[in-house]
Every structure is written in C-alpha cells, then in structure tokens.
Write an enzyme that holds these catalytic residues in place. Sequence first.
Site, PDB file in Angstrom:
ATOM      1  CD  GLU A 127      -2.404   1.175   2.860  1.00  0.00           C
ATOM      2  OE1 GLU A 127      -3.467   1.807   2.999  1.00  0.00           O
ATOM      3  OE2 GLU A 127      -1.871   0.534   3.797  1.00  0.00           O
ATOM      4  CE  LYS A 184      -7.913   0.736   3.907  1.00  0.00           C
ATOM      5  NZ  LYS A 184      -6.824   1.415   4.659  1.00  0.00           N
ATOM      6  CB  CYS A 235      -4.072  -1.568   5.181  1.00  0.00           C
ATOM      7  SG  CYS A 235      -3.310  -1.168   6.782  1.00  0.00           S
TER       8      CYS A 235
END
Length: 488
Positions: A255, A312, A363
């Site tokens: 990321e 995301k 994440c």
Amino acid sequence: MVVAGFVLYAGSPPRQLWWTAPLAFAVFALTVQRRRAGAGFGYGLLFGMAFLLPLLGWLQDFLEVQFGPWPWLAVAVVEALFFGVAGAAMARVSRLPAAPLWMAMVFVAAELLRSSFPFGGFPWGRLAFTQISGPYLALASLGGTAAVTFAIALTGTGLAQLVSRLRGRGGWAVPVACALVPALAGLAVWPVVGTEAEAGTARVGVVQGNAPNLGLGLLYADDVLHDNHIRQAGELAESVEAGRLPRPDFVVLPEQVGSWRPERTDPELSAVASRLGVPLAVGGLGVDADGELRNRVVHWDPETGAGEQYIKQHLVPFAETIPLRPVARLVSPFVDRFEQDMVPGDEPGVLRVANAVLGVGICYDVAFDDVFTGAVRQGANLLVVPTNNAWYGPSEMSYQQLAMAQLRAVEHGRAVVVSSTSGVSAVVRPDGSVDHQTGLFTAEHFVSEVPLRTSETLATKLGSVPGWLLSLGGAGALVFTWWRPRRR
C-alpha cells in the site's frame, strides 16, 4: 476480571496460546453470570479495558510524541464499552435454561455491533483473531469469524457453568457439551480444510522496500516509500536475472507506494515492471478526474502501465476519513495531512493479473468480513493484502494484522499474500500456516509458489448469515428475559 482481560491479550498474536482465550472468557462469564445488568456492564468494561489497552498499544507508539496517551485511551474506552454491553446482556440471559448458549450468542452480537458502529466500526480485537493455531481456527471455514468467536465464547461459558455446578445443584449435560463440543467440532473439521492447488499454481514476487522508523515523520515521506520500493523491486529483478530466484508470474508491492494524478503515470514503476517483464499489483494514493482522493491497488502492466484497480472499501476513521474534523485535529495528525476525506470503493477487489485472479483487500480491509467474501464469490483464486504498517514502530500491530490474514485464508480456502512497506510481509497457506515471513523494518524481496484454488468454503457461501443468525438468537434471548417475568 482485569487479570482475565490481560490473559486474553497475553494469548493473542504474535503468541500462539490459543487455549488462553476460552479460559479468559470463562472467568469473564463466571463473574457476570446471574449478576444484575449494571454489574455485568461494569465487569465487562474492566475485562475489555484490560484486553484492549495492551492490544492497541501500537496507537500509543504512533501518536504519543504529539498527542500523548489520549487517542489510545479514547479508542480503548469506546471499544471496551461494547464489552460492557456484552457483560450486561450476558448477565441477564445467564438465568435462562441453556444459559451458556445464549451468553455466547449475545457476545457475538456485541462484536457484530462494534464491527459496524461508530464510524463504520472497529473490528480489531475480535475474539476470533486470537486463534492463529488450535482447533477453533478450522471453524472459520464453516462460518467465518462469527463461528470462531461463538465457539470460543461457548467453551468459556460452558466452563463457567461447570464451575457453578460444582458449587451447587443442576445438571451437567449442557455445560459439558458446551465446553467440549466446539473444540471437538474444530478438530473434526480440520481434515476437510482444503489446501491443494485446484487451478495450478502461481509464482508470486513480494517486495518490502522498508521505511525509516519515524512514526509521525512518515506522514510526508511519500517519496521515501516510493523510492525504497522501486530500489527493492530493482534488486528483485537483479536476483531473477542472476538466477538466484525464479522469475515470478507477477509481483505484489505494498500500500501507498505510488502517488498518482488522474493520468496515473509513473516512469520509474513502469521501468522496473518492464525490467522484470511481469505485471505488478501496486498500492498508491491517487486523485481521480472527479477531484476525489482514493486509496487503491493498481494492476501495472510492463508494457501499458496502469490498468484495472481496486479502491479500498473500509477507510480508517480519523485517518483516511475524518469525522468531526474540527475536533479530530486534537487527536489525529491526518487532519492536516489530508485536506479532504478519501472516498471508499463499493466493489469487491478482483484483479486479473497474469495467471491468477486476485482478491484484494488493503490493510484495514482485512479486519472486515465482507471484503474477501465478495472477491472470492466473483472468482478470486488468491488473496493479497498490500499494507503500510510503517507508522507503528516495532509493535505487535503487524503480527495482529497477519493473524487476520491467517484467519481469512482458512475462512475462504485461499492462500494469502501480505506485502507490507516495513513488515510483516508473508505468504499464508490456505490452512492458515505461514510459509514465508519477513522481519520488521527490513528491506527484503522473495518469490513464493502458491496454490490457486477455485472451490468455495461454506463460510464464503454463507457470508454474513452465521453472524446475523447468532446475533438474532442472542437478541431474542435478551428480549425474552424481559418478557418472561411479565408473563409470570
């Protein structure tokens, strides 16, 4: 109660003491059973604080210099309130027949609530995430995190009632069954947890470029992250050219490696992809043509550059999205770092890269149940988690996140590739075992062969159904505790 909460933390990743979770929960259940709801709330709050304060210590590592202990304490208190709610509800249903069953269900409901509220929820520290080994982990393939949490809680409540029966009258059949059946069920399921390749294998290159351990100093170090990962990707290319490593089918970078304008160009990234001769899956922040900022993973072709992308879905509150922005400035450095909130995606992350179909979660995404469920249902045969954990120093945060990836592997019957800026990067097999793992704050690269799998587990097919059914059962039992005395 404080000791029990700390024991639950002490058995959490990176430690593999899976058996401490049901024992700690048994003490919690024994303390709250047959109490008034107010007392149950207080004991639950103490249990939650004792567990969450050390578990979330990485927040203090990150923010202490500028903000002191207040953000860490605030998050721990807010999340511990849900343990208090669970304690109050468990106290009420503990007087019902088959009390261990209802107590475990209301705890699942409390976890579901705190995974959704406030600000999108904060699932960190779910009971299921303490299980990176042991029999309960296998149950993730049947009902995901809800099934694992329920099994641990049911064992604990069963043990609590057994202790109570030693001090008084009552039958033994229900508490013995509740204490033993969940672990036995997990042992029975392990042999059918699939690990073999069903669509061939893929050679995956993983790049961990590292970052300086600066904490808040990394907020404005985008160029450092980019350059370190370009350099390490170049070293991977050298290793392949020299024959020290096999050529991968594709490479996963973490990321926040790139920072892109709407045209999404990056000559250095294109150059290293061309040198490797294989596509990349690389994470970065980018402003789109609509002016919105998004956190994404991009399929980077060695010839054509940026292609398909995943946005995301679950943004970190007070970091990637800032509620109560004027107040948030007192507790979050991201208010000044990002003048606008990021925009979440609403589509599962499915990227077709070389010979694999990647299910992507960035994440914080890995803590939520829906991200990989949607991707696997749409054909993902390998899961990847690009992440940036460099903010949090040499804390346990990276290992806690790796444990979530291990649970997701079993839940969906897929290998999981974790690529982190500064560690821990790892390859997780479909049974949750770790095949390769890097250290913290090291620059490393490796190539690993992983199985590509196409069959869907029962957990994937059911999705959120087990969690909702268990929660509704607990809610129904709780409602019955008010209706029953009135009926009498």
